[in-house]
Structures are given as C-alpha cells and as structure tokens.
Scaffold this active site. Structure first.
Site, PDB file in Angstrom:
ATOM      1  CG  ASN A  47       5.067  29.845  26.317  1.00  0.00           C
ATOM      2  OD1 ASN A  47       5.877  30.483  27.201  1.00  0.00           O
ATOM      3  ND2 ASN A  47       5.569  28.748  25.563  1.00  0.00           N
ATOM      4  CB  CYS A  51       7.537  25.719  27.534  1.00  0.00           C
ATOM      5  SG  CYS A  51       6.595  24.304  26.601  1.00  0.00           S
ATOM      6  CD  GLU A  71       8.902  28.953  25.474  1.00  0.00           C
ATOM      7  OE1 GLU A  71       8.987  28.287  24.221  1.00  0.00           O
ATOM      8  OE2 GLU A  71       8.763  28.428  26.553  1.00  0.00           O
TER       9      GLU A  71
END
Length: 945
Positions: A587, A589, A591
């Site tokens: 995604n 970020c 994670e």
C-alpha cells in the site's frame, strides 16, 4: 544615533518619510500581514524597512559617516534585515503579531552571528540603558503599564484587562506540573497584550508564551495544552450558546455532560454527524466521560486534533477532546447490540491513549460518510477502460481519506504492439503521470494531501523509466513529483544480483502469468520465457546486467527517495489467504500485503497499540495489554461492517476476507523505559518478545471473535485453516529461498493450543497485524512514532498544524536526575541538532541510550524488524536511516533486509550536506558496535548460528 535602533517602536511604522526599497525576497504584501505590539500595548503594522533604517544608523553610530559610502554596510543591512524577518515569522502563521522586544532580540542575534561585534555591543548597551529608564517609570506590578487596556469579549463588550484574571488561568495551567513558572508565563503573556485584542487572542497569547518555552523545559508542552483547552472551550461553548466566559477546566467539568448532549444534536442538525448518534442513550454516555483526561495531552497532540480532526462548522470547532473520543467510539459501536456499553469500552481505550485508531477512522467515525479504512490496494488492467476506471476509483477512494497502492505491472511497456490500432504503446509512464495529477486534484477530503504509491515488478520493460519518475531533470511529462513509487522485486532478481547474472526485461502482455507467480514457480516460468526470447519467440525484451539494474535502483533511491524496495515473494509465500489470490503490491506505506484482482480492491483497517502505556514497574503489563488488544480487535472488526465504501470492489473484498492491521507505536519510548539502547542485542530481543506477545493476543482475539460472530467467509483453504500461523510460514519461505535466507524462528509462548483453536473455530479476520507509520496518531498520544528511533532529542517539527518544538522528555528527565539540565545544556543540544554525542558532560551510557536515528547503524533496525516480521501476517513500515550513504552501504543494507526475511522497506532517510560534518563526528563517538551479521553469500556462517 543609537536612538534610531528603537525605530520600530518610537516611529509609527506607517510613516513613509524614511522608506527604503524592499528586498525582492520580501514583498510588501507579506509584511503587511504582520503587526507589532509596542511597549504601551498599541499595535502598528510591521514594516521591514524600519529595521533596515535602524540597522543602518546603528552602523553609522559605530563606524561614522564612512558607513554611508560602504557597499559592505548596505549589503549587510539588506541580508541581516531579511534574516531577522525570516526568524520572526518562522513560528507564526501566515499572519500574526510580534512584540517589539522579539524584534530587537532578533536584530541583536543577527548582528552577533554576522560578526558585527562592535555594533552588536553598542546595541546591547543601548537596550539595557533604556530598559532601566522604563523600569524606573513603572510600578512593580506587571499590570501597571497595561492598566488602561481593554479586551473584546465574544459578545462585543469591552472589558478592562484587570478584570480578566490571567493569574488564575495560568496558575491553574501550571498546577502540579514540575519545573514550570507561572510568573514567567504571566510576564511573557503581558508582553504580547494590546488594546482591543479579543479574548480569544488573549488566550492565544498565553498559549504562545508557554509554547515558546518548550525547548527549555518540555513540561511547558503540557502547560500550553491546558491553556489551549481554554480557547477550545471558549470557541465551542460560544458556538453552542452555552457560555461566553473563560471557564476553567474544573468549572467546566460539571457542564461537560450537558455540553456533550448539545454537541451531538447540533452536529446532527448541521448534517455533520449521523442522526443515529442522537438515538444513543446520551445521558449514559455523558456520565461515562472523564473530563480531566483533557489534561493528558501535550501541546502538539492537542493542537493537531484541533487543526485536523475536530468537527467544525464554518471553521469554528465545537468538538472538544472527550466528545471527539466518544463520537469515534459511538460510530464504531453503531451496530453493537449493547452499543452504549461497547461505546464506553471503546471510549476508555481511546481517551486513555492505550490504543488509537488510524486517521481516517478518527476523521469519519460517526459522520454521514464513515469511510474509516486506511489503505486500498488495486491492480490496473491492460486496457483503456480498466485504466481509466482505476483513475476514477483512485479519485473516489482518495476523496474520503484513503491512501492508495496501485499495481501497474499488467500495463504493457513502451514499444509493445496495440492490436486495436495497429500502433505502438507509450508504456506505463504516461498513465502514471495522470495518476499523479489525480492524487493532487482529489485530496483526502480537504484534510490532508492525496497520497498514492505506484508499484512495478522488476522484470517490466519500463522499469528503468519507472526508476526515474521522481528525478528533477529530464522530460517533465515523464515525471511524477507528487506520487510515491516502489519496486516489487521477486527473489530471483536478488539471486541474479548476488550471482552477477543477466536479467531480462519483458512487456507483460507477452509473459502474462509472471504477474501471478511467485517463488520457485516464478523462477521456472521466468527462465522459460528467457529461453523463448533467445529463440526469437518473444518480440519485445531487453537483457541487462542484474547488478547494474540493482545499482541504478539504489542510486535513484538515494537521489530521489524512490522507488522504495519491497519484496514480492515473502509477501506471497507467507500470505495467509493465498488460496484467494496473489499479492501484487503493498500500500501507500508498505505495511499492507493483501491480494487484489479486477473484482477485488484490497482494504485494510488500521489501529495501533500504545506500547509505553502498557508498562508497569519497567515491564510490559500483559493483562492490561490483553484487555486493550481484545477491545482494539473488536473495534477494527466493527469498521468492516460500518464502513462506507465508495467503490463496490472494496466492499466485496473487505466483507469476504475481513483483514485488519493492528500495530504498535512508542517502541523507542518503551526502550527508554527499559533502559535499553536501540542499537543493542537487548533491543532486538525486546522487539521479538513484545511483538510475539502482541501477535499472540491479536490472533487470539480474532479467534474468539470467530467463535462469537463467525469465521470470515474464505477461511477454508487459508493457511490458518491448515494450522499454519505466521511463525510457521517462516519455514515455508526458508524452503523456497534455500541458502539466501536467515531469519530467527525462536518462540516463547505456547502456540500449539492457539493453533488447535484456530483450526477448530476459525478466524474472524484473514489478517490481523501490520505496523503502520503512526505519524499523526503518535503525536496525539505523545509517544514516539511506530517502531521508529527518535529522530532528534530536540528539534522543530513541521506539519500541517505548523511548527512545534519537540524535546525528548526521557532524556531531560535523566539529565535532571543527574543535575545536568541547565541553560548551557539547552544551548548545547540546539547547537548539536539534538544530539548528545559531542556533549562531554553527558555520561557514555546516556549517549548510547539516547543515540538518535542517524547515529544508529541501520542494520540494527533491520535486525529488530526481522524479529518482528516473523510474528506479523502482513508487513511493517520500516524507515532506514543513513548519515553517510554510499553505494556499498546501501547494497549491504538492502541485501541484509532481503536475507533477513523482511517483506518491505519504506523511506531511506539521509542527512543533508550541512549536517554531515556534525553527524560524522557524532557517529565516531558512539559506544555501540554494529550487529554481527553474516555475509550475504554465506548465510550459514558462524555469526548466525
């Protein structure tokens, strides 16, 4: 002639008789946004030219008339005046008022920094003499010179300043807070009072007075928050017509319940909140609110809530902190049978800072568009209808505050054949430009910037153009300066890099199954396509040296910060729901690792446990942690039913698989509590131990929810259903990797009993764990971000809420206990950019404990992340820091991340050239040794056994 140095005060600033041309860097329009408070309390417009005139005459006083003929003086004045201006407005919004004393302080500093010692000395003596004269004319009370000033009340009435008990307000704000001075705050506040200012402006002056002292004493952050609360109460109660007076916190506590009920009804009438909230038993909820939890905030946390989260109408915030937490809790309890009881349970963990939901949940819970999910992952097809559908989906998802991860690997490369037009494709880059501009055009609900990350697999023929998307040179039509990017790297590529072999780039329409394969299956298919290319059966391909492409990846990562390094195969081989599809990207970020398809947009709902809030006598309180995680997992699961889905593919995916991502924040604070340096084997061990416990409790909670609510619909066939837990899937990755894998797989808890229960009863959620960056919610809770090392021990943080001084309270508490916290130490920390390494008075053990991000070898971050990764069914946002980056260091670091089993990495942070000299000498003084790591080519070496 030195009397002219007081020109900002003694001469009306609007007088044009002594005007000189403005510097081109500072427009008159900018200056006119600011005003100056004179010592008698009157306010006049700010004029930079007055500073220039005063400084010129100051030089004349020292150097005589020859200064008029000196180009050096004119150039110095121009430069210094603009330095003064920038220093004055740095911590002000786009407009504001500044005190004459502040202006003169900055003039004095500018002269000294420029080496104009004689002029500066004369200026200091002049100021001191005039201060004595003013004091002789004044009475002892600080109110004396302000006795005639009046303050405008919210109803328009003018009230003498003496009638407003500033003393009481400030004394209540500093009550029971150590090492702060009410007298100092009163004096600083009165310096910024002027005739006719509003009551809200007076409250702001008190807040700013406390805020200005945070870098000297971090406890002033809590004082500033309390003073800010006074302004919030005034604004909210005035809007609701409850009160136009400055009620203290204790006076307001008895009215909080009444306020809360009125707030809910008013917000519903304004169509800001869901009308269903008015049907809760509001009296019961009001009784459960604990008003004094408002006093738990630091300044940055409360200001962030005010600026970005609180419900408002026409820019007037009428939502107070405890009402905010209860509103979020009510939204998440909307579909519960005993919803008041559950709302109160949810409220407790939020208002105590034990757990915090992600930003979209805080923004939108309880509203009429409850888009609560944090992350959306999509895969873009190789046809125009699908590509432009993807742009539309991005826009709709971003509108309601979602972060996006787009997989672009399926889109054919530049030069590939287009059958429908008998032409050639321009490749993926022009479409990425459109995606970039869509993110800019459709921001996240007007509350924060639109954010998207594009992913591309390393075998795509456009990969080299993809690497250059963020460069500041080249064709701007092929640049995406506002969009993130990430390499989605298969294990085979890393093996080819290490073995110095060739790598073949393909256009995806000719090798379409590579996108769906991972591990050994990918390696077999890829080699077969290389053979076909060698036989001329594939028309569009290119062969490069794997090592050269890897070097270019790292060079672009260092130069532009992108693309990030993420690894395809561990994300798929360890994926709990791999029977349902392939993980094509992470995604925004890095994670989240969930599968996507044309029919399913992966969705994840995030929240983070505040690790430091769960310590008791220096150790983790396991019982409290279990209570918090049990409640948190229920809250995250509730998001899935209650969530507003702006596109049907997201609803389809989320309801079928029900993934959530529970993470942690405050990891470095936890190390401070345990007195463990980040760069140590003990810290790596604590990362392992703490994450195992969080993982066990989260998975257990999902298992119990399955027994209460039913298992997620695609449970059968998942790794869970086969008794394969995240710790077990490490072995599967080891089998696929062979010698290129070395990850600790030890465990402490009894997983067998839990494993049996999961096979029998199922899981409520396909995924349970992911560590997000927590950049904002950690500020709200007043702890360190996520798993990040402390950036600096003293620094100015800039975000959408402005600039804030941030001091490491743990460090300062230790320095106080040793008698080392004084004005000299404050100045030393400022000079060394928040580093303690070059301050001789600080003991070596504290230097190791309070080493900051760029003083810690990033290999320690990788080692700690590796220990966490074995317990996490998704991934973690892992930033890496490097003070003196080099190709060799980057190569070793990212290869280590791969060998240690990490699924993803996030930003690479490096120091600017102006900080390099200090960072070099700081690092050489660290007592800690880098972790002993094995050679990439010898994973079974002695150091790893």
């Amino acid at each position: 002639m030195l009397e002219t140095i007081d020109a900002q005060e003694s001469t009306h600033l609007g007088d044009s008789s002594e005007r000189t041309p403005s510097n081109a860097e500072t427009s008159a329009n900018q200056e006119n946004q600011y005003a100056v408070i004179r010592r008698n309390g009157t306010v006049t417009p700010f004029d930079l030219n007055k500073i220039k005139v005063a400084m010129t005459k100051a030089f004349l006083a020292v150097e005589g008339d020859l200064a008029l003929d000196s180009n050096r003086v004119h150039q110095s004045v121009e430069t210094l005046a603009n330095q003064v201006y920038q220093a004055l407005i740095r911590r002000l919004p786009e407009s504001g008022v500044m005190h004459i004393e502040d202006i003169q302080d900055q003039v004095e500093l500018a002269l000294m920094r420029a080496g104009e010692q004689k002029t500066a000395r004369a200026y200091v003596l002049y100021r001191a003499e005039h201060e004595k004269q003013r004091q002789a004319l004044q009475e002892d009370s600080p109110y004396s010179r302000k006795s005639q000033l009046t303050i405008r009340q919210p109803d328009g009435a003018m009230l003498p300043l003496e009638k407003i008990n500033i003393n009481q307000i400030i004394e209540l704000a500093v009550a029971e807070i150590d090492d702060v001075s009410g007298e100092t705050l009163i004096e600083l506040t009165l310096n910024n009072v002027f005739d006719g200012m509003t009551l809200q402006d007076l409250n702001d002056a008190m807040v700013l007075a406390a805020r200005s002292l945070i870098d000297q004493e971090p406890n002033y952050s809590q004082v500033a928050a309390r003073l800010l609360l006074a302004n919030l109460r005034l604004e909210a109660l005035s809007f609701l017509n409850q009160s136009s007076k400055n009620l203290t916190q204790s006076e307001f506590e008895s009215h909080y319940g009444e306020y809360f009920i009125q707030y809910v009804h008013k917000a519903s009438e304004l169509e800001l909140l869901d009308e269903e909230l008015t049907r809760f038993d509001l009296k019961k909820l009001a009784k459960a609110i604990v008003p004094n939890r408002d006093l738990s905030f630091n300044y940055l946390g409360l200001q962030t809530l005010y600026d970005r989260y609180f419900i408002h109408s026409e820019e007037i915030r009428f939502e107070l902190p405890q009402a905010f937490f209860m509103r979020v809790a009510m939204g998440l309890a909307m579909n519960e049978i005993e919803r008041e009881e559950k709302a109160i349970e949810f409220y407790k963990v939020l208002s105590n800072f034990d757990f915090m939901c992600s930003t979209p949940t805080l923004f939108n819970s309880g509203t009429r568009r409850p888009q609560l999910s944090s992350c959306y992952l999509t895969t873009v097809p190789d046809h125009l209808f699908g590509i432009y559908d993807a742009f539309r989906d991005n826009a709709m998802l971003s509108k309601f505050a979602g972060g996006l991860g787009n997989d672009w690997t399926r889109v054919r490369g530049m030069g590939s054949y287009i059958q429908g037009t008998n032409g050639k494709s321009q490749g993926v880059v022009p479409f990425l430009k459109v995606a970039n501009d869509t993110a800019v055009a459709v921001n996240q609900g007007g509350k924060r910037k639109g954010a998207v990350c594009a992913y591309l697999e390393t075998w795509h023929i456009d990969i080299e153009d993809f690497l250059e998307l963020r460069k500041n040179t080249g064709d701007e039509r092929r640049r995406t300066h506002d969009m993130n990017s990430a390499n989605w790297i298969p294990d085979l590529f890393m093996q080819r890099v290490i073995e110095d072999q060739d790598w073949t780039l393909f256009s995806p329409e000719e090798v379409d199954d590579l996108h769906e394969l991972s591990g050994q299956a990918f390696a077999v298919a890829y080699s077969a396509y290389e053979d076909k290319a060698g036989r001329g059966e594939i028309t569009l391909y290119r062969t490069v040296k794997a090592k050269e492409l890897w070097r270019k990846m790292l060079a672009m990562l260092f130069e532009t910060g992108h693309p990030w390094i993420t690894f395809k195969d561990p994300c798929n081989i360890r994926y709990t729901n791999q029977h349902q599809g392939v993980v094509h990207s992470s995604n925004l970020c890095t994670e989240i690792t969930l599968h996507t398809s044309d029919d399913e947009i992966a969705v994840c709902n995030l929240g983070s446990v505040n690790l430091p809030a769960h310590f008791n006598n220096g150790e983790l309180d396991k019982e409290k942690l279990e209570r918090t995680i049990t409640t948190a997992m229920r809250m995250l699961d509730n998001v899935i039913e209650y969530n507003y889905y702006s596109v049907p593919q997201a609803r389809n995916s989320n309801l079928k698989h029900r993934p959530v991502g529970l993470g942690i924040m405050g990891f470095h604070d936890a190390l401070y509590i345990k007195n463990i340096p980040y760069a140590s084997e003990e810290a790596v061990g604590f990362a392992d131990e703490s994450m195992e416990l969080v993982s066990y409790l989260a998975i257990s909670a999902s298992n119990r929810l399955a027994q209460e609510r039913g298992r997620y619909s695609t449970f059968e066939g998942s790794l869970w259903s086969k008794g394969i837990l995240p710790i077990d899937s490490v072995n599967q990755l080891a089998q696929e990797r062979g010698n290129y894998f070395n990850q600790d797989s030890s465990q402490r808890l009894n997983w067998d009993t839990l494993r049996e229960s999961i096979v029998k009863h199922g899981m409520r959620n396909s995924n349970c764990l992911a560590i997000a960056p927590t950049a904002t919610i950690s500020n709200i809770c007043g702890v360190s971000q996520s798993i990040e090392p402390t950036y600096q021990n003293l620094y100015v943080k800039s975000n959408l809420s402005g600039e804030f001084s941030v001091a490491n309270a743990h460090l300062i508490a230790r320095l106080k206990s040793l008698g080392l916290w004084d004005e000299v130490m404050v100045n030393d920390l400022k000079y060394f950019d928040g580093s303690v390494q070059q301050i001789d008075r600080i003991p070596d053990d504290l230097k190791a404990l309070f080493a900051t991000a760029f003083e810690i070898d990033s290999r320690w971050l990788v080692e700690a992340a590796s220990r966490r990764q074995k317990w996490i069914d998704q991934a973690q946002s892992l930033n890496l820091y490097m003070a003196e980056a080099s190709g060799k260091k980057l190569d070793q670091l990212y290869k280590l991340a791969w060998v240690r089993g990490l699924k993803t990495t996030y930003y690479l942070r490096s120091l600017g050239a102006t900080q390099m000299e200090k960072s070099t000498s700081q690092q050489s003084k660290l007592a800690t040794e880098p972790p002993k790591v094995c050679s990439i080519l010898e994973p079974d070496c002695e150091a790893c056994q």
